[in-house]
Design a protein around this motif. Sequence first.
Motif, short mmCIF file in Angstrom:
data_model
loop_
_atom_site.label_atom_id
_atom_site.label_comp_id
_atom_site.label_asym_id
_atom_site.label_seq_id
_atom_site.Cartn_x
_atom_site.Cartn_y
_atom_site.Cartn_z
N PRO A 75 -44.63 39.69 72.93
CA PRO A 75 -43.49 39.60 73.85
C PRO A 75 -42.18 39.21 73.19
N VAL A 76 -42.05 39.49 71.88
CA VAL A 76 -40.85 39.07 71.15
C VAL A 76 -39.58 39.56 71.83
N GLY A 77 -39.50 40.86 72.10
CA GLY A 77 -38.29 41.42 72.70
C GLY A 77 -38.37 41.62 74.20
N ASP A 78 -39.37 41.03 74.85
CA ASP A 78 -39.59 41.33 76.27
C ASP A 78 -38.40 40.97 77.15
N TYR A 79 -37.74 39.84 76.89
CA TYR A 79 -36.61 39.47 77.75
C TYR A 79 -35.50 40.52 77.67
N MET A 80 -35.25 41.04 76.50
CA MET A 80 -34.25 42.08 76.35
C MET A 80 -34.71 43.38 77.00
N LEU A 81 -36.00 43.72 76.83
CA LEU A 81 -36.52 44.93 77.45
C LEU A 81 -36.43 44.85 78.97
N GLN A 82 -36.69 43.69 79.51
CA GLN A 82 -36.56 43.51 80.96
C GLN A 82 -35.11 43.63 81.39
N ALA A 83 -34.19 43.13 80.57
CA ALA A 83 -32.77 43.21 80.90
C ALA A 83 -32.28 44.65 80.95
N VAL A 84 -32.80 45.51 80.07
CA VAL A 84 -32.36 46.91 80.06
C VAL A 84 -33.12 47.75 81.07
N GLY A 85 -34.06 47.13 81.79
CA GLY A 85 -34.79 47.84 82.83
C GLY A 85 -36.03 48.57 82.37
N ALA A 86 -36.49 48.29 81.14
CA ALA A 86 -37.69 48.96 80.64
C ALA A 86 -38.92 48.51 81.41
N ASP A 87 -39.89 49.39 81.48
CA ASP A 87 -41.16 49.11 82.14
C ASP A 87 -42.20 48.85 81.04
N ILE A 88 -42.54 47.59 80.82
CA ILE A 88 -43.46 47.21 79.74
C ILE A 88 -44.89 47.46 80.21
N LYS A 89 -45.54 48.45 79.61
CA LYS A 89 -46.87 48.88 80.04
C LYS A 89 -48.00 48.09 79.37
N THR A 90 -47.75 47.47 78.24
CA THR A 90 -48.79 46.74 77.53
C THR A 90 -49.21 45.51 78.33
N PRO A 91 -50.52 45.29 78.54
CA PRO A 91 -50.95 44.08 79.26
C PRO A 91 -50.43 42.83 78.57
N PHE A 92 -49.94 41.87 79.36
CA PHE A 92 -49.43 40.66 78.73
C PHE A 92 -50.54 39.88 78.03
#
Length: 318
Positions: free
Chosen positions: A198-215
Motif C-alpha cells: 500500500p505504499v502509493g495507495d493514498y495517492m492512487l485513491q486521490a487520483v480515483g484509481a480502483d485498487i484491485k489487489t486484496p489489501f
Amino acid sequence: MHHLRSSAIARIIRRHSTALTGICLAAMMGQARAAGPIRAVGIENEYANVIQQIGGRYVTAGAIESNPNTDPHTFEASPEVARQIATAALIVENGVGYDGWADKIIAASPNPHRVVINVQRLLGLPNATPNPHLWYDPTTMPRVAQAVAAALGRMAPGHAAYFKANVAQFDRSLQPWYAAIAAFKAKHDGTPVAVTEPVGDYMLQAVGADIKTPFSLQAAIMNGTDPSPQDVATQNALFNRHAVKVFVYNQQVTDPLTASFLDLARKNHIPVVGVYETMPTPGYTYQSWMLAEVQALQRAVTAGVSTRSLLGAAGQRP
C-alpha cells in the motif's frame, strides 16, 4: 508494522545509553553558547526535505532513512543514528509503527527542549491505521509544514514570519501536484490498478484509481509475511485476465513473489510504475517527487509506458 527487531534496539540502548545522555547534555550546552542553525532531523528524508524548505537558512535538517535503493523495512539503527537524534532540537517522525524504533532512541536521550512531531498524532490517526505511508496523502504535508513552522517559530521567535512565509511558498509549490491529481481523476477516474504494497495507495485513491489487489495481500508483503494462496491467485488473475491497466509496485522492496508479479505484468503487456518509500535523491524535492509519481501513472495509462525508476531510466514499454 515495519518494526525494527526489538533485540537490536535493546542492544543499541544498553550499549549507548550513557553516551546518549552525554551527547544530549553537550548538545544543550552547545546551543546555549552559540546561536547557530537549529538542528533538525526527519526520520524519513521526505520529512527532512520539508523541514529544510520551511526552516531555510535558519535550520540544518538531516535525514535518517534516505537511501531509495534499500528496503526501509530492514533499517537498523546505529550509534551515529543515535547521535543524530540525540543532538536534534526538532524531530519529525511518521508514526503508525513505521519508525517506532526512533521513539526508543529518543527516550534514551531525554531533552526537555526537544520538539518531536509525530505525523500520525498530528493527523489524529489511530494506531491501527492500516497504511503507514502517510506522505502519499495529498493532505499530509501541508499539515506537517504548518507544525514545523510553529515549532521553529517558538524556538526562534524572531524568524517566525520567515517560517510562515515559507509555509505559504510550500503550499503554492504543491499546486502542480494537486492539478495533476485532479486532471488524472477527471479523465481516468476508476482506472483499475494492481499493487504489491500500500505504499502509493493514498495517492492512487486521490487520483480515483480502483485498487484491485486484496489489501490482505498488500499487508502481508508489507509486513514480510506470506500471503494466502487465494490472494496470490487473485493477483495473478488480474494480470492474466487483463483486469488492470497498471501495476504499481514498491521499487525498494522486491522478492521472488513481487518479481513473479512483475514478470506476469510484462508478459501481459501491462505497464508498471515503481513507487518509493523514501524520496529519490538527488534531484527531487518532496513536491517534485510526488508530481513525478503522478506523471508516471499518467504515462502508463495513456501511453502504456512503464517507469520502474525515477533515478534514471524511465519510459519503457512493457
